[in-house]
Motif scaffolding. Structure first.
Motif, mmCIF file in Angstrom:
data_model
loop_
_atom_site.group_PDB
_atom_site.id
_atom_site.type_symbol
_atom_site.label_atom_id
_atom_site.label_comp_id
_atom_site.label_asym_id
_atom_site.label_seq_id
_atom_site.Cartn_x
_atom_site.Cartn_y
_atom_site.Cartn_z
ATOM 1 N N UNK A 99 83.647 -16.473 -5.705
ATOM 2 C CA UNK A 99 84.175 -15.138 -5.387
ATOM 3 C C UNK A 99 83.375 -14.468 -4.281
ATOM 4 N N UNK A 100 84.049 -13.621 -3.555
ATOM 5 C CA UNK A 100 83.394 -12.809 -2.532
ATOM 6 C C UNK A 100 83.443 -11.351 -2.982
ATOM 7 N N UNK A 101 82.533 -10.559 -2.462
ATOM 8 C CA UNK A 101 82.413 -9.180 -2.919
ATOM 9 C C UNK A 101 82.287 -8.253 -1.715
ATOM 10 N N UNK A 102 82.825 -7.064 -1.879
ATOM 11 C CA UNK A 102 82.768 -6.065 -0.827
ATOM 12 C C UNK A 102 82.091 -4.805 -1.343
ATOM 13 N N UNK A 103 81.518 -4.063 -0.414
ATOM 14 C CA UNK A 103 80.890 -2.799 -0.779
ATOM 15 C C UNK A 103 81.966 -1.872 -1.348
ATOM 16 N N UNK A 104 81.725 -1.245 -2.483
ATOM 17 C CA UNK A 104 82.759 -0.420 -3.122
ATOM 18 C C UNK A 104 83.063 0.855 -2.345
ATOM 19 N N UNK A 105 84.279 1.323 -2.490
ATOM 20 C CA UNK A 105 84.705 2.587 -1.895
ATOM 21 C C UNK A 105 84.695 3.652 -2.990
ATOM 22 N N UNK A 140 81.176 0.785 -9.796
ATOM 23 C CA UNK A 140 80.948 -0.528 -9.187
ATOM 24 C C UNK A 140 79.595 -0.541 -8.488
ATOM 25 N N UNK A 141 78.876 -1.635 -8.634
ATOM 26 C CA UNK A 141 77.551 -1.762 -8.021
ATOM 27 C C UNK A 141 77.653 -1.801 -6.503
ATOM 28 N N UNK A 142 76.572 -1.434 -5.851
ATOM 29 C CA UNK A 142 76.553 -1.400 -4.392
ATOM 30 C C UNK A 142 76.893 -2.747 -3.771
ATOM 31 N N UNK A 143 76.502 -3.839 -4.445
ATOM 32 C CA UNK A 143 76.802 -5.154 -3.896
ATOM 33 C C UNK A 143 78.193 -5.654 -4.285
ATOM 34 N N UNK A 144 78.919 -4.856 -5.080
ATOM 35 C CA UNK A 144 80.281 -5.194 -5.433
ATOM 36 C C UNK A 144 80.433 -6.227 -6.526
ATOM 37 N N UNK A 145 79.331 -6.732 -7.069
ATOM 38 C CA UNK A 145 79.400 -7.847 -8.012
ATOM 39 C C UNK A 145 79.498 -7.417 -9.472
ATOM 40 N N UNK A 146 79.219 -6.165 -9.754
ATOM 41 C CA UNK A 146 79.165 -5.742 -11.153
ATOM 42 C C UNK A 146 79.965 -4.465 -11.366
ATOM 43 N N UNK A 147 80.560 -4.365 -12.554
ATOM 44 C CA UNK A 147 81.319 -3.190 -12.965
ATOM 45 C C UNK A 147 80.643 -2.588 -14.194
ATOM 46 N N UNK A 148 80.462 -1.277 -14.184
ATOM 47 C CA UNK A 148 79.879 -0.549 -15.313
ATOM 48 C C UNK A 148 80.939 0.401 -15.874
ATOM 49 N N UNK A 149 81.033 0.431 -17.196
ATOM 50 C CA UNK A 149 81.946 1.368 -17.860
ATOM 51 C C UNK A 149 81.328 1.782 -19.183
ATOM 52 N N UNK A 150 81.906 2.823 -19.791
ATOM 53 C CA UNK A 150 81.446 3.300 -21.091
ATOM 54 C C UNK A 150 82.532 3.009 -22.123
ATOM 55 N N UNK A 151 82.127 2.432 -23.254
ATOM 56 C CA UNK A 151 83.065 2.113 -24.326
ATOM 57 C C UNK A 151 82.674 2.843 -25.602
#
Length: 709
Positions: free
Chosen positions: A411-417, A472-483
């Motif tokens: 996978x490739x990753x982009x800087x989040x918007x 979304x992390x600055x490097x685009x590789x990780x997603x954070x959420x609250x459950x």
């Protein structure tokens, strides 16, 4: 600092599965010299005639990468297809660092892959009608008791799928050098009798080593055989396995693949993981794939298809779980995952188990519907790296044999918007905990600053709001959420693609933190804990020949209060001397929890935690800098710690050591620079600002001489 050094220092012991302990490397020094491919034995199926051996090339490519960049000094791999061995090979290093072709019979500790053996052993007893996995464990171990009435609800199944609610692991004196002391399992029931559960049995699955030690005891009680005997009679002999052993078996220890440390030592003494059901089996890559045939139902004379099918069911879905479909974790019975990504993307069911001791690491991946298995075992590295590399090799094999048509690119990753964040998400700010620490989460301008996670596999960075209740992390590789989960707790959920250069990538989804309620304590209690803030406590009952001394941080507890003063090291303060586990996190970051219990004896404060006894740093004196002195091992513990005074720094220390006694010298950065049991030397030069620990039998006197170097 080389990449090999960086990865080994920061990620080689990531605690992702089983044991991963950070082993230090001297600045600028890599663990192993570059290794070129060795010739591997290989037999191609007839269907591959005329094709280039791409799988063999990929396997050796992975071994080379592991040895050059991931701290591995020996690697062995094998693929079995339709019951036939189709690939076997690997590389090892000799004492000079020169590459050598590895012997197919070289034995490795397989760590937690051992859990598959004890699970299979228990299921064999199920086949015989002697065990029902949905009956309480007390049916078979009536002397199993805990200081928590819920223990009566724990079933055998819950041990196998990690949902028992046990705190996790008792590691004290488990992984020893040339020593098969069984005190840990001998004392397990006694230790558990004093402990509580961290969750209701069956509520969720979170890795629990102790559950498989209990399975080991169950197998022994029901079968009437020792566990080692059971494995020999019911597994090794029927399958013709010669290298599948436990530390309690008699065999030629020279068959064990050497384990080494960077810069300091050559070959280390044999590593005995004396927690057999949890992680004590030795084997080879070839024999692991042979045993895998049992696990996927190809040996019904040993284990019924009904049992193997039951083991492959997605048990993790029965309780609280991360709402992700692609994950490296998804427990069956024994298995770490019964639907390992990315194989599901290709319509292929894959089961996996990884394993780590301190020095050995392993990965087993099986494709039950295709009767294909791969094993990759190493000295050095990590089971996470092995699983990633084994996945890359196996995908190449599947493509070469037209089982899949193509291998998806990484996978490739982009800087989040960043997008405008709903104000309602501010409700999730507050105090959170994971095992061993607390952390305050704040959301400022739609961003959350997070420290490094997964032992630095994920870097410290900001997570920005990107819509759909996610950051979304600055490097685009990780997603954070609250459950907000059905058990009433609020969690920080992380989903990440971890990229390991040259070997592949892995998808992980896990709960990292659990939100805490306020815990006000009165002034006298707060004052008592404030006095401990920042103090370190050192284990005094770990045998001196333990591999844990390689990384002394494992044997140290440093007290860290949260800003509110109601929590400490991820535990909830109860009174001036006691704090109880506050973490109920499913998946990986909720494992190996503990309580903190303080007491005093003769003016010295002690801490009881995770089954060990620790002494306050205030009781650790300075080593006598006289030319001659004596250190006596107390009856209350196995070791004595000392600070090295400036007046002794630079001097050569010589110790007259009784049999089985020893010492370890650490520099100011806790790097071991002298380890008598490893080096065979009773001398060491004492570093400035360092520490030294002496160990032996109670009452033994160690005579010490200091002289100028």
């Amino acid at each position: 600092m080389t990449r090999s050094t960086l990865i080994w220092k920061k990620t080689g012991t990531a605690a992702l599965v089983a044991l991963m302990l950070t082993l230090p490397i001297a600045e600028g020094q890599s663990f192993a010299a570059p290794v070129t491919p060795s010739t591997a034995t290989y037999t191609m199926p007839s269907s591959a005639t005329g094709q280039s051996n791409l799988t063999q090339a990929k396997a050796q490519e992975m071994v080379t990468a592991l040895m050059e960049s991931y701290g591995v000094t020996g690697a062995q791999y094998a693929i079995r297809d339709g019951g036939k061995l189709v690939l076997s090979g690997g590389t090892t290093l000799d004492d000079s660092g020169k590459k050598q072709k590895i012997d197919a019979g070289s034995m490795f500790g397989i760590g937690s892959v051992s859990k598959m053996y004890v699970t299979a052993a228990a299921m064999m007893l199920v086949d015989e009608g002697k065990v029902d996995i949905d009956q309480p464990l007390t049916t078979y171990l009536p002397d199993f008791k805990m200081a928590d009435e819920r223990y009566k609800q724990i079933t055998v199944r819950m041990l196998m799928n990690h949902s028992s609610g046990l705190y996790g692991s008792h590691y004290k004196n488990t992984i020893l050098m040339n020593d098969n002391d069984t005190q840990n399992v001998d004392q397990l029931l006694s230790n558990l009798s004093k402990e509580h559960l961290k969750s209701d049995p069956g509520e969720y699955s979170v890795y629990a080593n102790d559950g498989f030690q209990l399975l080991e005891l169950l197998v022994e009680r029901v079968s009437g055989m020792s566990y080692s005997e059971f494995l020999q009679e019911r597994v090794s002999k029927p399958l013709g396995l010669n290298a599948t052993r436990t530390p309690l078996d008699s065999f030629d220890r020279s068959q064990l693949e050497p384990v080494r440390l960077p810069g300091l030592f050559n070959k280390l003494p044999s590593e005995n993981a004396n927690i057999l059901g949890t992680g004590g089996v030795y084997s080879t890559a070839e024999e692991l794939t042979s045993f895998s045939e049992v696990l996927i139902g190809k040996h019904p004379e040993l284990l019924s298809k009904a049992s193997t099918d039951a083991m492959l069911q997605p048990e993790y879905r029965n309780g609280v779980w991360v709402p992700e479909t692609k994950n490296a974790f998804g427990y069956g019975l024994g298995w770490d995952s019964v639907d390992l990504a990315p194989f599901g993307d290709y319509g292929i069911r894959a089961a996996t188990k990884g394993g780590d001791t301190i020095m050995y690491h392993s990965a087993l991946i099986s494709l039950p519907d295709h009767d294909i298995s791969i094993a990759l075992v190493t000295a050095g590295g990590s089971s996470v790296f092995n699983t990633t590399a084994a996945t890359s090799i196996l995908l190449q094999y599947l493509k070469q044999h037209d089982i899949i048509t193509t291998i998806a690119p990484e996978p490739t990753f982009e800087k989040p918007v960043q997008q405008k964040m709903p104000e309602a998400l501010k409700q999730y700010e507050g105090l959170y905990a994971t095992v061993g620490e607390t952390r305050t989460i704040t959301i400022k301008d739609g961003k959350i600053e997070m420290p490094a996670m997964m032992s630095d596999l994920m870097p410290a960075q900001a997570y920005v709001y990107t819509g759909d209740q996610q950051f979304t992390s600055e490097d685009g590789r990780a997603i954070l959420a609250f459950d907000k989960q059905i058990n009433g707790h609020t969690y920080v959920r992380i989903g990440s693609d971890l990229v390991f250069p040259d070997i592949g990538h892995a998808r992980l989804a896990f709960y990292d933190l659990q939100k805490l309620d306020k815990n006000p304590v009165d002034a006298s209690v707060a004052a008592a804990w404030k006095q401990r803030e920042g103090k370190s406590y050192y284990a005094v009952d770990e045998k001196i020949n333990s591999f844990f001394y390689i990384s002394p941080s494992i044997l140290t507890k440093t007290i860290k209060l949260d800003d509110s003063g109601g929590y400490v090291n991820g535990t909830k303060i109860v009174d001036s001397d006691h704090a109880v586990n506050a973490v109920e996190i499913p998946v990986m970051n909720g494992r190996d929890t503990f309580d903190l219990d303080f007491s005093r004896q003769n003016g010295v404060e002690y801490l009881q935690a995770d089954g060990r006894t620790y002494v306050s740093e205030e009781a650790i004196g300075k080593l006598n800098h006289s030319k001659h002195s004596v250190v006596t091992i107390p009856a209350s513990g196995s070791v004595r710690w000392f600070n090295i005074p400036d007046s002794a720094a630079g001097k050569k220390m010589t110790v007259k050591l009784p049999k089985d006694a020893g010492f370890i010298v650490y520099d100011k950065d806790q790097t071991p620079v002298g380890f008598s049991i490893v080096t065979g030397s009773n001398t060491a030069v004492l570093p400035k600002g360092g520490k030294i620990v002496f160990g032996g039998k109670a009452g033994e006197a160690l005579n010490i001489t200091l002289e100028k170097k």
